[in-house]
Scaffold this active site. Sequence first.
Site, PDB file in Angstrom:
ATOM      1  N   HIS A  73       0.823  -1.018  -0.115  1.00 14.54           N
ATOM      2  CA  HIS A  73       0.192  -0.071   0.106  1.00 14.54           C
ATOM      3  C   HIS A  73       0.808   1.220   0.022  1.00 14.54           C
ATOM      4  O   HIS A  73       2.081   1.007   0.346  1.00 14.54           O
ATOM      5  CB  HIS A  73      -0.901   0.069   1.148  1.00 14.54           C
ATOM      6  CG  HIS A  73      -0.177   0.125   2.525  1.00 14.54           C
ATOM      7  ND1 HIS A  73       0.578  -0.826   3.186  1.00 14.54           N
ATOM      8  CD2 HIS A  73       0.046   1.300   3.302  1.00 14.54           C
ATOM      9  CE1 HIS A  73       1.099  -0.415   4.197  1.00 14.54           C
ATOM     10  NE2 HIS A  73       0.749   1.086   4.355  1.00 14.54           N
ATOM     11  N   ASP A 117       0.842   5.335   1.671  1.00 15.45           N
ATOM     12  CA  ASP A 117       0.179   5.874   3.015  1.00 15.45           C
ATOM     13  C   ASP A 117      -0.753   7.081   2.329  1.00 15.45           C
ATOM     14  O   ASP A 117      -0.322   7.715   1.379  1.00 15.45           O
ATOM     15  CB  ASP A 117       1.233   6.444   3.984  1.00 15.45           C
ATOM     16  CG  ASP A 117       1.856   5.221   4.541  1.00 15.45           C
ATOM     17  OD1 ASP A 117       1.377   4.135   4.513  1.00 15.45           O
ATOM     18  OD2 ASP A 117       3.236   5.457   4.836  1.00 15.45           O
ATOM     19  N   HIS A 139       4.792  -0.010  -0.183  1.00 12.44           N
ATOM     20  CA  HIS A 139       5.608  -0.665   0.686  1.00 12.44           C
ATOM     21  C   HIS A 139       4.634  -1.685   1.545  1.00 12.44           C
ATOM     22  O   HIS A 139       3.523  -1.546   1.376  1.00 12.44           O
ATOM     23  CB  HIS A 139       6.120   0.162   2.020  1.00 12.44           C
ATOM     24  CG  HIS A 139       5.180   1.192   2.555  1.00 12.44           C
ATOM     25  ND1 HIS A 139       4.549   2.129   2.087  1.00 12.44           N
ATOM     26  CD2 HIS A 139       4.791   0.821   3.969  1.00 12.44           C
ATOM     27  CE1 HIS A 139       3.739   2.866   3.033  1.00 12.44           C
ATOM     28  NE2 HIS A 139       3.826   2.165   4.118  1.00 12.44           N
ATOM     29  N   ARG A 191       7.801  -8.934  16.182  1.00 10.36           N
ATOM     30  CA  ARG A 191       8.235  -7.433  15.770  1.00 10.36           C
ATOM     31  C   ARG A 191       7.485  -6.382  16.259  1.00 10.36           C
ATOM     32  O   ARG A 191       6.232  -6.572  15.936  1.00 10.36           O
ATOM     33  CB  ARG A 191       8.595  -7.463  14.305  1.00 10.36           C
ATOM     34  CG  ARG A 191       8.900  -6.251  13.433  1.00 10.36           C
ATOM     35  CD  ARG A 191       9.358  -6.280  12.332  1.00 10.36           C
ATOM     36  NE  ARG A 191       9.535  -5.030  11.678  1.00 10.36           N
ATOM     37  CZ  ARG A 191       8.739  -4.492  10.865  1.00 10.36           C
ATOM     38  NH1 ARG A 191       7.589  -5.032  10.648  1.00 10.36           N
ATOM     39  NH2 ARG A 191       8.808  -3.240  10.346  1.00 10.36           N
TER      40      ARG A 191
END
Length: 339
Positions: A217, A219, A274, A284
Amino acid sequence: MNSNNLITNSYKNKPSSLGHSHIVPLDFTNMVTVPDSHEWVTESVPVIDLSDPNAKTLIGEACEKWGAFQVMNHGVSMELLNQAELEAFRFFSLPANQKLRVLRSPESIIGYGVPRISSYFPKLLWSENFTMMGSPIDHAAQLWPDQPHKQTTFCDVMEECQKEMKALTERVVELMLESLGLTMEDLKWHSRGQCLFTLNSYPMCPEPERAMGLCPHTDTSLLTVLYQSSCTGLQVFQDVIGWIPVPPIPGAIVINIGDLMHILSNGRFKNILHRAVVNKTRHRVSFAVIYGPPSDEMISPLTKFTNDEHPPLYRPVNWKDYIYSKALHGNKALLHLMN
C-alpha cells in the site's frame, strides 16, 4: 531475409564487455553463494545524516527517486526509542481480554484493534496496533486499573516519544519543502497539521509465507515517520528490482512519503509502495508518527509546480475524503483523483 538472419543481424554489432558471460550460464549446481555478477538487490533506501550540510539536497533526491529514506542524527534519543519499544512489547504482550478493554470503536481512529488499512483488502492481516493522539492516560487507566505506576510509565514514555518524533517530522517536512524551493509558510495550514501516533505489532507466525503483516500500500498521509526496531520486516517496491528490504539500522528512523505529499508536489515526490512481512521466530514491533493536514483542508498541487505545460495532475481533496476513497478503491484511489 529470413527471421533467423534478422535476429542475428540485430545483435552482431552490439558491443559486449562481458564476452561469453552473456551466453554461457553459470554452473548453478556448484554455487553456495550468489556472486556479485548475479546480485540484483544491491541497494536499499538512502540513509541520510541530518547533520550533513547536504541533507536538504539528499532528501530531495531521495523523495524523487525512492519516496523513502532513513535518517540518522535526527534528535530522537536512542534511550527514548528503546523505552518506547519496551513499552510497546509490554502492551502487546498483555492478555487479549485486557487489550480489548481499549478496543477502538468502528467510527474511531483511537484505540486498539486490527490496522485500519485492513478494510482495503479482502484478507485479514497478521498484525495488531494501538493508535493514540496526545496522552493515552484514559486508555492506560483501563489497561492497568490497579497499577498506577504502570499507567504513569506508559503515558510518560508515549507522550515524550510523540513529542520528539513530531519535532522530527516537522523538521523533515521543512527540509523536503526547502529542497523544492518552498518554506513551511507555503503550507498555510502547517501550524494545524495533525499527528497520529501508532504502535504496531507483528506476532510470530507459524506459516509466514501464507500471511502478511501489512499488504502492499501507499500511505494516505503526507508522510510517515517510523521506528522499526531491530527486526527486519519492512519492504519497499522498486520497478525492475521488485521488493527490497529496508534493513533496520540501530538508531535510524524511516521516512515514507505518502499520497498527499505526492499530490502537493504534483507527482514530483514519489509515494512509496511498501509492505510488512512477518517472521516465524520473532515478534516484531514498530511505532510511527502519521502526519497530515487538518482533516477538512483541501490539498492540491502547489502552484509552484503547475503551469500551462505542467497542469495539475490531481483534483483537490481533503484527508478525510481521501481516506474514504482509499477504503473504496485501495491503491487505485489516486487514479480517481487525476484530471
